[in-house]
Each structure stands twice: as C-alpha cells, then as structure tokens.
Design an enzyme around this catalytic site. Structure first.
Site: not given
Length: 358
Positions: A72, A246, A248
C-alpha cells in the site's frame, strides 16, 4: 471491473456535502456548494494506483505475483510520483476522461505498470527497497518510499525530475538549489518529500492548521500517510476532514498499451476512481511525508516563502525547520544520526510500525 466502473455504488462520485465550506485539493480551492462537478472531475483525474494481482513475479520465477497486504505505501508513492509527472508534462489543470489518449499521459501510466521494465513499477520499487533494508514483500514507511523514489528517478531521463528528501525535520534551501540548478543555471523540476513524525500514536492537534495550509500551496502534492494498518494518499481537505485515495483494492494486472483495444481501455479505467474517502484529520497516523512539486525556481522560492509564513509559524507549532545553508556541525544522512531537530517533533529513526501487513 474495479476502479471507474467497479460496481453500482461506485458509479456515483464521492458525496460532496452541499455547504459553503471550502474544499482544497492540491492547491486548488473549490466551493463545496457551487463547484461539486469540478471537484468530482478533479478527483477522478488523479491517477489511482492500487494493489494488483497476476503480474510477472518479483524476483525469480517463484517470486511474488501480487502486492496485496504489503504494497500500500509503495502504491501511494506511485500516486505522488504520477501526479508530479502530470503537473510537469501535462499541467496541473489537465483533466482526464475515458477518451484520453494523450501521449504524455500514456507515458506516465506505462512507467507505473506492473512490468519489470517499467521505471516505477512495483517490481522496481520493491527491489530498490532492498537497498533500504526492506525485503521484497515487506511493507514500507513514508521515509523508505521517498528514498526509493529518489534513487529510481535517476534512471529515467524522460521523467526529468530531481527528488529531494528533507531529513531530520530540516529543509536546507541551498542544498536543493544545488541539486536542481544544472550547471548553476537551468532549474530541473523538483519533487520535494519531507518525512515527519507528528506525535507518538496520534497526530498532535497543534500541527493541524499547518498541515491544512500545506494543502493550499499550489506546489502541493498532498501527503503520504495513512491510518493504523493502512497507507493512504491524502490530496486535500474540507473542514476537519481530509480526502484520500485508497490503494486497498486488488485489481488484475494489465497494460494500457496505446489504449486502442477494449482490454487496454478497461485497464485505463482502473487507474481512476470516483470515490475519494474522507476521514477526520486527527485520525491520521502521525508518520507522514509532505509532498511538493516545484516546476521552476520561482515555484520553489514561492514555496519557501509560504512555508516560512504558514508552516514555520512558531517554535511550538512548526512542522519542520527551513534554513538557507547547512549548519557547520551538520553531518547527518539519516534520522538516526540527527544532531538537530525541532523540539516538538518526536525523533524518527526509521519507518515506524504503523503500516503493517493487512
């Protein structure tokens, strides 16, 4: 298909509350009530880089084929670098659409793809991380990804960037001028990264105003940071909330090519997201890296003036120090060796443990 058309819920943009509250995204001010369409387009234009699966193994033929659970922060670094390249080669006001085939845009995406040959692929970043003491498949912190990108840009002439990582909470103006002024004359565009730790387990509230001010500078490339257990790229704020992209989401690896086939067009869509989650700025992890882009020397001089006026405001609230020349006794090359440090910032000897494997 993930990303742009992920599902029915994602077909709608991030909700922007209909209030007069100003919204700042990488140095551009919007009105949440009147500029909703422009805010949404700006968010969707940003290059969104996420976990991928099914790419050529990193390392040997039995190596890693997905970065889910560990990549990430590497992906956040790719997003910041991508935005620097957009600002440099396309301009801050450039916007993306599903029909975009601009040569410079395709060049930028090619450099991020999950291929061993791509200059800033997950492969290159992970392998260069070994030189920073990070095994392939191990999470990075903000400082590590900054140091890795600094090394990688040296190998790609088209990128045409210098990266400076300001260590020890200290920005030394003439060090940067020496780095960026080729032959003492021409300025080479600068991506400036300032790793900081603004507290122990949570951000000290006294730094919030200065952080918000950083998003207002036209040189802003946001903040690499996150919240416990996940890295995020923060690109703006509204009131006490910050907008982020993000990484993810795990998407299938692929190439954009020349964006001519249906598969290539679909891959391009996975680099753009209609959703930019918001979170309270006080819930951010205290380990961050401020990011700025200075295309010209004038941009850099203006950034220094803004930092002095809006970031280095007092001994009690200053995020970091900015000085003209390196102190005589200064010898540090890492946080661990720092002889000088802002009194209210916790010393950061290495990337913290806040970004763990999910």
């Amino acid at each position: 298909m993930e990303g742009y058309y992920a599902d029915e819920a994602a077909s709608e943009f991030t909700d922007i509350p209909a209030t007069d509250t100003p919204v700042w995204i990488l140095g551009v001010k919007y009105n949440a009530l009147h500029d909703a369409a422009q805010i949404k387009k700006d968010i969707c234009t940003k290059i969104w880089v996420t976990y991928r699966k099914g790419f050529v193994p990193i390392g040997d033929t039995e190596g890693i084929t997905s970065d889910k659970g560990w990549g990430c922060m590497l992906r956040c670094g790719q997003m910041v670098l991508a935005q620097a390249l957009v600002n440099l080669h396309l301009g801050r006001d450039w916007t993306w659409s599903p029909e975009t085939k601009t040569a410079e845009y395709l060049q930028i995406i090619h450099r991020l793809e999950d291929r061993r040959q791509a200059p800033f692929s997950i492969h290159q970043i992970a392998q260069m991380g070994v030189s920073e003491g990070k095994a392939i498949g191990q999470w990075f912190g903000p400082n590590t990804v900054a140091q890795v990108l600094k090394k990688l840009v040296k190998y790609d002439d088209w990128t045409s960037l210098e990266i400076h990582v300001a260590l020890d909470n200290l920005l030394i103006i003439n060090d940067i001028r020496e780095l960026c002024k080729t032959g003492g004359i021409s300025w080479k565009p600068l991506l400036l990264l300032v790793p900081l730790r603004l507290g122990l387990n949570e951000i000290n509230p006294i730094y919030i105003k200065a952080l918000q001010n950083c998003f207002k500078f036209h040189q802003s490339l946001g903040i690499i940071g996150g919240k416990p257990n996940m890295a995020l790229w923060f690109m703006g704020f509204m009131g006490n909330e910050v907008f982020c992209l993000d990484p993810h989401t795990t998407q299938k690896s692929g190439t954009i090519g020349k964006k001519e086939t249906e598969d290539e067009i679909l891959v391009d869509l996975t680099y753009h997201c209609r959703k930019a989650p918001r979170m309270n700025i006080l819930t951010m992890d205290p380990s961050i890296a401020l990011c700025f882009f200075c295309k010209t020397e004038k941009d850099f001089n203006d950034l220094c003036d803004n930092i002095k006026e809006h970031v280095v405001t007092s001994d009690n609230q200053m995020l970091f120090e900015i000085i003209l020349n390196k102190p005589t006794a200064y010898f540090s090359e890492s946080f661990a060796e720092s002889p000088k440090h802002s009194p209210n910032l916790t010393k950061h000897s290495e990337d913290s443990d806040e970004f763990e494997v999910l």
